[in-house]
Design a protein around this motif. Structure first.
Motif, PDB file in Angstrom:
ATOM      1  N   GLY A  37       0.776  -1.160   0.223  1.00  0.00           N
ATOM      2  CA  GLY A  37       0.175  -0.086   0.119  1.00  0.00           C
ATOM      3  C   GLY A  37       0.893   1.287  -0.031  1.00  0.00           C
ATOM      4  O   GLY A  37       0.157   2.379  -0.082  1.00  0.00           O
ATOM      5  N   GLN A  38       2.198   1.176   0.086  1.00  0.00           N
ATOM      6  CA  GLN A  38       2.959   2.342   0.092  1.00  0.00           C
ATOM      7  C   GLN A  38       3.336   2.623  -1.271  1.00  0.00           C
ATOM      8  O   GLN A  38       4.066   1.884  -1.736  1.00  0.00           O
ATOM      9  N   THR A  39       2.877   3.573  -1.722  1.00  0.00           N
ATOM     10  CA  THR A  39       3.266   4.057  -3.196  1.00  0.00           C
ATOM     11  C   THR A  39       4.702   4.583  -3.109  1.00  0.00           C
ATOM     12  O   THR A  39       5.107   5.471  -2.335  1.00  0.00           O
ATOM     13  N   LEU A  40       5.542   4.461  -4.322  1.00  0.00           N
ATOM     14  CA  LEU A  40       6.857   4.974  -4.422  1.00  0.00           C
ATOM     15  C   LEU A  40       7.261   4.914  -5.793  1.00  0.00           C
ATOM     16  O   LEU A  40       6.825   4.122  -6.633  1.00  0.00           O
ATOM     17  N   ALA A  41       8.351   5.716  -6.164  1.00  0.00           N
ATOM     18  CA  ALA A  41       8.893   5.787  -7.808  1.00  0.00           C
ATOM     19  C   ALA A  41      10.318   4.881  -7.248  1.00  0.00           C
ATOM     20  O   ALA A  41      11.370   5.423  -7.365  1.00  0.00           O
ATOM     21  N   GLY A  42      10.121   3.410  -6.923  1.00  0.00           N
ATOM     22  CA  GLY A  42      11.163   2.637  -6.836  1.00  0.00           C
ATOM     23  C   GLY A  42      11.947   2.373  -7.917  1.00  0.00           C
ATOM     24  O   GLY A  42      12.021   2.801  -8.948  1.00  0.00           O
ATOM     25  N   ALA A  43      12.853   1.586  -7.586  1.00  0.00           N
ATOM     26  CA  ALA A  43      14.020   0.979  -8.749  1.00  0.00           C
ATOM     27  C   ALA A  43      13.261   0.176  -9.814  1.00  0.00           C
ATOM     28  O   ALA A  43      12.436  -0.378  -9.825  1.00  0.00           O
ATOM     29  N   MET A  44      14.154   0.291 -10.939  1.00  0.00           N
ATOM     30  CA  MET A  44      14.030  -0.531 -12.182  1.00  0.00           C
ATOM     31  C   MET A  44      14.517  -1.630 -11.876  1.00  0.00           C
ATOM     32  O   MET A  44      15.769  -1.911 -11.548  1.00  0.00           O
ATOM     33  N   ARG A  45      13.961  -2.905 -12.142  1.00  0.00           N
ATOM     34  CA  ARG A  45      14.557  -4.107 -12.059  1.00  0.00           C
ATOM     35  C   ARG A  45      14.004  -5.140 -12.821  1.00  0.00           C
ATOM     36  O   ARG A  45      13.069  -5.058 -13.646  1.00  0.00           O
ATOM     37  N   ASP A  46      14.608  -6.453 -12.795  1.00  0.00           N
ATOM     38  CA  ASP A  46      14.102  -7.515 -13.283  1.00  0.00           C
ATOM     39  C   ASP A  46      13.592  -8.636 -12.475  1.00  0.00           C
ATOM     40  O   ASP A  46      13.291  -9.648 -12.526  1.00  0.00           O
ATOM     41  N   VAL A  47      14.180  -8.510 -11.211  1.00  0.00           N
ATOM     42  CA  VAL A  47      13.813  -9.505 -10.053  1.00  0.00           C
ATOM     43  C   VAL A  47      13.434  -8.598  -8.946  1.00  0.00           C
ATOM     44  O   VAL A  47      14.092  -7.712  -8.435  1.00  0.00           O
ATOM     45  N   ILE A  48      12.135  -8.992  -8.417  1.00  0.00           N
ATOM     46  CA  ILE A  48      11.586  -8.473  -7.182  1.00  0.00           C
ATOM     47  C   ILE A  48      11.386  -9.533  -6.019  1.00  0.00           C
ATOM     48  O   ILE A  48      10.650 -10.286  -6.121  1.00  0.00           O
ATOM     49  N   LEU A  49      12.033  -9.272  -4.843  1.00  0.00           N
ATOM     50  CA  LEU A  49      11.770 -10.189  -3.715  1.00  0.00           C
ATOM     51  C   LEU A  49      10.300  -9.718  -3.241  1.00  0.00           C
ATOM     52  O   LEU A  49      10.036  -8.722  -2.709  1.00  0.00           O
ATOM     53  N   VAL A  50       9.351 -10.870  -3.194  1.00  0.00           N
ATOM     54  CA  VAL A  50       8.026 -10.549  -2.595  1.00  0.00           C
ATOM     55  C   VAL A  50       8.025 -11.617  -1.250  1.00  0.00           C
ATOM     56  O   VAL A  50       7.850 -12.870  -1.073  1.00  0.00           O
ATOM     57  N   PRO A  51       8.106 -10.659   0.183  1.00  0.00           N
ATOM     58  CA  PRO A  51       8.125 -11.658   1.081  1.00  0.00           C
ATOM     59  C   PRO A  51       6.799 -12.175   1.545  1.00  0.00           C
ATOM     60  O   PRO A  51       5.882 -11.931   0.916  1.00  0.00           O
ATOM     61  N   PRO A  52       6.756 -13.164   2.722  1.00  0.00           N
ATOM     62  CA  PRO A  52       5.375 -13.725   2.948  1.00  0.00           C
ATOM     63  C   PRO A  52       4.550 -12.623   3.378  1.00  0.00           C
ATOM     64  O   PRO A  52       4.806 -11.454   3.870  1.00  0.00           O
ATOM     65  N   ARG A  53       3.165 -12.962   2.976  1.00  0.00           N
ATOM     66  CA  ARG A  53       2.162 -11.862   3.185  1.00  0.00           C
ATOM     67  C   ARG A  53       2.227 -10.699   2.689  1.00  0.00           C
ATOM     68  O   ARG A  53       1.885  -9.814   3.269  1.00  0.00           O
ATOM     69  N   THR A  54       2.809 -10.557   1.727  1.00  0.00           N
ATOM     70  CA  THR A  54       3.112  -9.253   1.059  1.00  0.00           C
ATOM     71  C   THR A  54       2.783  -8.934  -0.095  1.00  0.00           C
ATOM     72  O   THR A  54       2.423  -9.648  -0.884  1.00  0.00           O
ATOM     73  N   VAL A  55       2.227  -7.628  -0.445  1.00  0.00           N
ATOM     74  CA  VAL A  55       1.678  -7.461  -1.656  1.00  0.00           C
ATOM     75  C   VAL A  55       2.669  -6.346  -2.351  1.00  0.00           C
ATOM     76  O   VAL A  55       3.135  -5.162  -1.757  1.00  0.00           O
ATOM     77  N   VAL A  56       3.299  -6.608  -3.498  1.00  0.00           N
ATOM     78  CA  VAL A  56       4.043  -5.759  -4.223  1.00  0.00           C
ATOM     79  C   VAL A  56       3.549  -5.473  -5.704  1.00  0.00           C
ATOM     80  O   VAL A  56       3.180  -6.495  -6.484  1.00  0.00           O
ATOM     81  N   LYS A  57       3.462  -4.127  -6.085  1.00  0.00           N
ATOM     82  CA  LYS A  57       3.084  -3.866  -7.388  1.00  0.00           C
ATOM     83  C   LYS A  57       4.179  -3.280  -8.216  1.00  0.00           C
ATOM     84  O   LYS A  57       5.062  -2.489  -7.819  1.00  0.00           O
ATOM     85  N   VAL A  58       4.233  -3.874  -9.483  1.00  0.00           N
ATOM     86  CA  VAL A  58       5.346  -3.302 -10.461  1.00  0.00           C
ATOM     87  C   VAL A  58       4.709  -2.877 -11.508  1.00  0.00           C
ATOM     88  O   VAL A  58       3.665  -3.391 -11.917  1.00  0.00           O
ATOM     89  N   ALA A  59       5.334  -1.825 -12.525  1.00  0.00           N
ATOM     90  CA  ALA A  59       4.817  -1.479 -13.765  1.00  0.00           C
ATOM     91  C   ALA A  59       5.908  -1.409 -14.679  1.00  0.00           C
ATOM     92  O   ALA A  59       7.070  -1.533 -14.579  1.00  0.00           O
ATOM     93  N   LEU A  60       5.511  -1.935 -15.993  1.00  0.00           N
ATOM     94  CA  LEU A  60       6.104  -1.986 -17.070  1.00  0.00           C
ATOM     95  C   LEU A  60       5.489  -1.637 -18.128  1.00  0.00           C
ATOM     96  O   LEU A  60       4.368  -1.477 -18.371  1.00  0.00           O
ATOM     97  N   ASP A  61       6.491  -1.220 -19.431  1.00  0.00           N
ATOM     98  CA  ASP A  61       5.953  -1.104 -20.813  1.00  0.00           C
ATOM     99  C   ASP A  61       5.977  -2.367 -21.390  1.00  0.00           C
ATOM    100  O   ASP A  61       6.975  -2.977 -21.638  1.00  0.00           O
ATOM    101  N   ALA A  62       4.796  -2.776 -22.241  1.00  0.00           N
ATOM    102  CA  ALA A  62       4.920  -3.860 -22.868  1.00  0.00           C
ATOM    103  C   ALA A  62       5.316  -3.553 -24.412  1.00  0.00           C
ATOM    104  O   ALA A  62       4.758  -3.083 -25.320  1.00  0.00           O
ATOM    105  N   ASP A  63       6.822  -3.407 -24.693  1.00  0.00           N
ATOM    106  CA  ASP A  63       7.267  -3.130 -25.809  1.00  0.00           C
ATOM    107  C   ASP A  63       8.321  -4.120 -26.358  1.00  0.00           C
ATOM    108  O   ASP A  63       9.120  -3.961 -27.140  1.00  0.00           O
ATOM    109  N   ASN A  64       8.097  -5.448 -25.957  1.00  0.00           N
ATOM    110  CA  ASN A  64       9.252  -6.433 -26.703  1.00  0.00           C
ATOM    111  C   ASN A  64       8.234  -7.574 -26.852  1.00  0.00           C
ATOM    112  O   ASN A  64       8.127  -8.625 -25.881  1.00  0.00           O
ATOM    113  N   PRO A  65       7.342  -7.715 -27.792  1.00  0.00           N
ATOM    114  CA  PRO A  65       6.544  -8.837 -28.236  1.00  0.00           C
ATOM    115  C   PRO A  65       6.965 -10.157 -28.094  1.00  0.00           C
ATOM    116  O   PRO A  65       8.198 -10.458 -28.472  1.00  0.00           O
ATOM    117  N   GLY A  66       6.466 -11.176 -27.658  1.00  0.00           N
ATOM    118  CA  GLY A  66       6.847 -12.395 -27.773  1.00  0.00           C
ATOM    119  C   GLY A  66       6.236 -13.297 -26.477  1.00  0.00           C
ATOM    120  O   GLY A  66       4.887 -12.860 -25.910  1.00  0.00           O
TER     121      GLY A  66
END
Length: 468
Positions: free
Chosen positions: A413-442
């Motif tokens: 629930g805490q919004t942030l302009a966080g890091a750009m990543r390709d791996v994000i750790l999601v700990p137990p009982r945690t909700v993480v939102k990430v955003a991406l641009d769909a720019d590489n079809p496949g």
């Protein structure tokens, strides 16, 4: 003869096509192409010889280093006696060159090869590893660095550290033991607490932890100048172990995570989940003493690392067991990271709920998309996509999306302009939102990077509509 890996004697290369596997490996590559070979090798672990896999150049150089602006032009030869392949983790190639057997292309047969050619993007600290069966546990992994123009201009000495977990037990036996049913609350033979009532940190009890193939009984010692600033490129290439990077009494500055630049963050310790990378700039002590760079296994006293030594400085023995266990990884530092090059602000076109699920007793894991296991994440080219990952289990899951970088946008629930990543750790009982641009079809893999969780079902796909 026991041999060490020769680390990262790189080179340059530099856009677009093809996996070929019909020709024998003896056929020479083109004059501009880099050659990598999958090999069997012998390394020494605490005085004992171990036969494991490797990825080497013909010179014996381990892994590959390119420079910003290069083309990734590589022939990968399979010198093993089993089918294999390599995923170029963190690069965003055309999907057919992503190196995931049966998803982006066929596996490479023994004695055969595959060719890859695409822009070496994004730049930064990437790595390569097998995506075939459990081969990654047999150390089929290596660094893949695309040096930033800014890093080249700085003249700063660079040190690459590949962290791995090591077991004398064959990977299939480890996996079979994890899946053997046990009474609730029991500990299995690999050290996993099977009760679902409290978090578990480690599935497997390893025999050793390696930094550039070596334990702290015989660590790699790297010569540096007195008082020099050094750029550490640290890769967590472990199959099933999270680490805490520990600089001791020295502070360092986080420059990038997963190869992507962040606003400078001063740390003495930093969490590094499976498959994540961090670049940290450290300055050697003014008194010319040596600086150990340690990686402490989450929830355990075990540690590994390397030593930075000003010329002539003494190097004290470092125990492989710390005085106390490393703490569990959380997202405290993740919430402090800010992308230096964030996504352009725009509305989200598609929000996808994703449940990370598991049955600890049966050691069965899954990814539920819109509430359905086995459903892909469907996107349209050009969309801004939000992935809402909710961990319903009592274990952390380092979630990796192939072919894209995403930005961390919200943690519980805490919004942030966080890091750009390709791996994000999601700990137990945690909700993480990430955003991406769909720019590489496949057709892209999306999975937990704990090797045994992935093998037990925590694997999904992201699919572009009409990409074929």
């Amino acid at each position: 003869m026991l041999k060490r890996r020769h680390l990262l004697v790189g080179g340059t290369s530099a856009v677009a096509l093809a996996m070929a596997r019909g020709a024998p490996a003896q056929q020479p590559p083109g004059p501009e192409r880099r050659l990598l070979r999958l090999t069997n090798r012998i390394l020494e672990v605490n005085g004992k010889a171990a036969k494991r896999y490797g990825v080497e150049q013909p010179s014996g150089a381990f892994g590959l280093t390119l420079n910003e602006g290069d083309i990734f032009d590589v022939r990968l030869e399979n010198g093993l006696d089993v089918e294999s392949g390599v995923h170029w983790h963190g690069l965003n190639p055309p999907w057919r060159q992503d190196g995931v057997p049966y998803l982006s292309g066929p596996p490479i047969a023994p004695g055969r090869f595959a060719d890859y050619r695409f822009p070496a993007l994004p730049v930064g600290t990437r790595w390569m590893h097998s995506h075939f069966g459990l081969q990654e546990q047999n150390l089929l992994a290596a660094p893949l660095i695309v040096r930033e123009e800014s890093a080249i201009r700085s003249g700063m000495q660079e040190v690459v550290i590949l962290l791995e977990d090591f077991s004398w037990t064959e990977p299939r036996r480890i996996f079979d033991d994890l899946r053997r049913p046990r009474p609730e609350g029991a500990m299995n033979g690999t050290g996993m607490n099977m009760a679902a009532a409290r978090p578990d940190l480690n599935d497997v009890t390893y025999d050793a932890f390696l930094a550039n193939d070596r334990t702290l009984a015989d660590p790699q010692v790297i010569d540096v100048e007195k008082g020099a600033e050094v750029r550490l490129r640290i890769i967590n290439g472990a199959a099933s172990s999270n680490f805490v990077i520990d600089l001791g009494a020295v502070s360092g500055t986080v420059l990038t995570v997963d190869g992507n630049p962040v606003e400078p963050l001063v740390v003495r310790q930093f969490p590094l989940a499976i498959a994540q990378r961090v670049d940290i700039a450290v300055r050697l002590p003014a008194d010319a003493t040596a600086l150990p760079v340690l990686a402490r296994c989450e929830g355990r006293m075990s540690q590994t690392g390397i030593v930075l030594r000003p010329r002539g400085a003494a190097v004290a023995r470092i125990p492989e067991m710390a005085a106390m266990a490393a703490s569990a990884l959380d997202l405290t530092d993740e919430a402090r990271l800010r992308a230096q090059k964030p996504l352009v602000s725009r509305p989200v076109d598609r929000s996808v709920p994703i449940d990370l699920t598991g049955n600890m007793m049966a050691y069965s894991w899954g990814v539920g998309v819109h509430g359905l296991e086995g459903l892909p994440v469907n996107v349209e080219k050009g969309e801004r996509v939000e992935l809402v990952m909710r961990n319903t289990t009592m274990m952390s899951h380092p979630m990796h999306l192939h072919g894209h970088s995403f930005q961390v946008r919200e943690i519980n629930g805490q919004t942030l302009a966080g890091a750009m990543r390709d791996v994000i750790l999601v700990p137990p009982r945690t909700v993480v939102k990430v955003a991406l641009d769909a720019d590489n079809p496949g057709l892209w893999a999306f999975h937990c990077h704990n090797l045994y969780h992935m093998a037990a079902g925590m694997f999904a796909t992201l699919v572009y509509r009409g990409f074929l």
